[in-house]
Design an enzyme around this catalytic site. Structure first.
Site, short mmCIF file in Angstrom:
data_model
loop_
_atom_site.label_atom_id
_atom_site.label_comp_id
_atom_site.label_asym_id
_atom_site.label_seq_id
_atom_site.Cartn_x
_atom_site.Cartn_y
_atom_site.Cartn_z
N PRO A 11 48.63 40.74 25.26
CA PRO A 11 49.79 40.17 24.90
C PRO A 11 50.94 39.89 25.98
O PRO A 11 50.90 40.80 26.14
CB PRO A 11 50.55 39.94 23.62
CG PRO A 11 49.72 41.22 23.43
CD PRO A 11 48.61 41.84 23.83
N ASN A 12 51.31 38.73 26.04
CA ASN A 12 52.60 38.98 27.52
C ASN A 12 52.29 38.79 28.51
O ASN A 12 52.99 38.68 29.74
CB ASN A 12 53.48 39.15 26.54
CG ASN A 12 53.74 38.48 25.03
OD1 ASN A 12 54.61 37.64 25.03
ND2 ASN A 12 54.05 40.23 24.50
N ARG A 19 58.12 37.24 33.46
CA ARG A 19 58.32 37.58 32.10
C ARG A 19 59.49 39.17 33.02
O ARG A 19 58.75 40.32 33.81
CB ARG A 19 57.08 38.04 31.65
CG ARG A 19 57.68 39.18 30.40
CD ARG A 19 56.35 39.83 30.23
NE ARG A 19 56.55 41.31 28.45
CZ ARG A 19 55.81 41.98 28.03
NH1 ARG A 19 54.59 42.26 28.77
NH2 ARG A 19 55.77 42.63 27.19
N TYR A 24 58.72 44.76 34.73
CA TYR A 24 57.35 44.58 35.19
C TYR A 24 56.72 44.13 36.67
O TYR A 24 55.87 43.94 36.75
CB TYR A 24 56.57 43.04 34.47
CG TYR A 24 56.75 43.85 32.57
CD1 TYR A 24 55.89 45.07 32.31
CD2 TYR A 24 57.78 42.82 31.91
CE1 TYR A 24 56.53 45.54 30.61
CE2 TYR A 24 57.42 43.92 30.40
CZ TYR A 24 56.99 45.02 29.80
OH TYR A 24 56.70 45.35 28.84
N ASN A 81 45.40 46.97 30.01
CA ASN A 81 46.73 47.31 29.69
C ASN A 81 46.33 46.44 28.54
O ASN A 81 46.69 45.17 28.15
CB ASN A 81 47.26 46.66 30.45
CG ASN A 81 48.49 46.79 30.26
OD1 ASN A 81 49.17 46.73 29.33
ND2 ASN A 81 49.58 46.58 31.44
N ALA A 84 51.41 45.75 24.04
CA ALA A 84 52.66 45.56 22.74
C ALA A 84 51.46 45.91 21.95
O ALA A 84 51.36 47.04 20.59
CB ALA A 84 53.00 44.21 22.12
N GLU A 105 43.45 53.55 31.16
CA GLU A 105 44.78 52.76 30.24
C GLU A 105 45.62 52.88 31.12
O GLU A 105 46.24 53.56 31.70
CB GLU A 105 45.99 53.63 29.09
CG GLU A 105 46.17 53.20 28.03
CD GLU A 105 46.71 53.96 26.95
OE1 GLU A 105 45.88 54.95 26.31
OE2 GLU A 105 48.40 53.96 26.57
N HIS A 107 49.56 50.84 32.09
CA HIS A 107 50.82 50.39 31.64
C HIS A 107 52.33 49.46 33.70
O HIS A 107 51.48 50.78 34.50
CB HIS A 107 51.64 51.21 30.67
CG HIS A 107 51.27 51.16 29.65
ND1 HIS A 107 50.52 49.78 28.25
CD2 HIS A 107 50.11 52.48 29.48
CE1 HIS A 107 50.11 50.75 27.84
NE2 HIS A 107 49.99 52.07 27.65
N ARG A 114 60.70 54.25 28.25
CA ARG A 114 61.80 53.00 27.42
C ARG A 114 62.15 53.51 26.10
O ARG A 114 62.34 54.79 25.76
CB ARG A 114 60.76 51.69 27.83
CG ARG A 114 60.49 52.17 29.79
CD ARG A 114 59.80 50.18 29.42
NE ARG A 114 60.11 48.87 28.91
CZ ARG A 114 59.53 48.32 28.88
NH1 ARG A 114 58.27 48.10 29.08
NH2 ARG A 114 59.91 46.91 27.95
C1 DQA Z 1 53.15 47.45 28.50
C2 DQA Z 1 54.19 48.24 28.34
C3 DQA Z 1 54.10 47.99 26.82
O1 DQA Z 1 54.84 49.00 25.60
C4 DQA Z 1 54.54 46.35 26.59
O2 DQA Z 1 54.62 46.18 25.16
C5 DQA Z 1 53.70 45.54 27.51
C6 DQA Z 1 53.56 46.21 28.88
C7 DQA Z 1 53.19 47.30 30.62
O3 DQA Z 1 52.05 47.03 31.39
O4 DQA Z 1 54.22 48.32 30.64
O5 DQA Z 1 53.69 43.77 27.18
O6 DQA Z 1 51.62 47.55 28.68
#
Ligand code: DQA
Length: 152
Positions: A11-12, A19, A24, A81, A84, A105, A107, A114
């Site tokens: 998501p997002n 964003r 990011y 990835n 959340a 995985e 990120h 964080r």
């Molecule tokens: C994320 C880190 C997560 O904590 C966050 O909710 C994201 C992006 C990252 O790519 O840094 O949406 O996965």
């Protein structure tokens, strides 16, 4: 036969570029996918991409491409990835484990630098590896790992 890799974004991540760019970066998801496609093409690897803001859609894609289709159509590895859902989703963990495929995985941000809640992942203990904090480069490094190691 060409190897197949599923690239999953949670998501997002469709908002990448717009964003919170200080966290990011300014690279869009399309930019990332185009770079990965180019990298894969040179190695004869087939990629499929899914981004969704819905947990169930991600679970369905993982089940479908990792287990429910014929053996020849199944992906050989997963780069994810989970965004959340990293910190919340037992369902995505279970779906990935059901496929029994190796996964990395990724990120973009350094989740350990964080908020406290981002330090826990429901996936990391089962991942081949975890890459965080290296921005879009992390996806390329994950793909490069599988390019070098899936043929062994
Ligand atoms: C994320 C880190 C997560 O904590 C966050 O909710 C994201 C992006 C990252 O790519 O840094 O949406 O996965």
């Amino acid at each position: 036969m060409n190897k197949r890799i599923l690239i999953i974004n949670g998501p997002n991540l469709n908002l990448l570029g717009k964003r919170e760019p200080t966290i990011y970066g300014t690279t869009t998801l399309t930019d990332i996918q185009n770079t990965l496609s180019e990298q894969a093409k040179q190695q004869g690897i087939e990629l499929s991409f899914i981004q969704s803001n819905h947990e169930g859609e991600l679970v369905n894609a993982i089940q479908q491409q990792g287990l429910l289709c014929s053996c020849e159509e199944q992906v050989d590895a997963i780069i994810i990835n989970p965004a959340a859902f990293t910190h919340t989703s037992v369902a995505i963990r279970d779906a990935i484990l059901a496929t029994d495929k190796p996964f990395i995985e990724v990120h973009l941000s350094n989740v350990h630098a964080r908020e406290e809640f981002r330090k826990h992942s429901f996936l990391s203990d089962k991942a081949v590896g975890v890459i965080c904090g290296l921005g879009a480069k992390g996806y390329e490094m994950a793909l490069s790992y599988f390019i070098d190691n899936l043929y062994e």
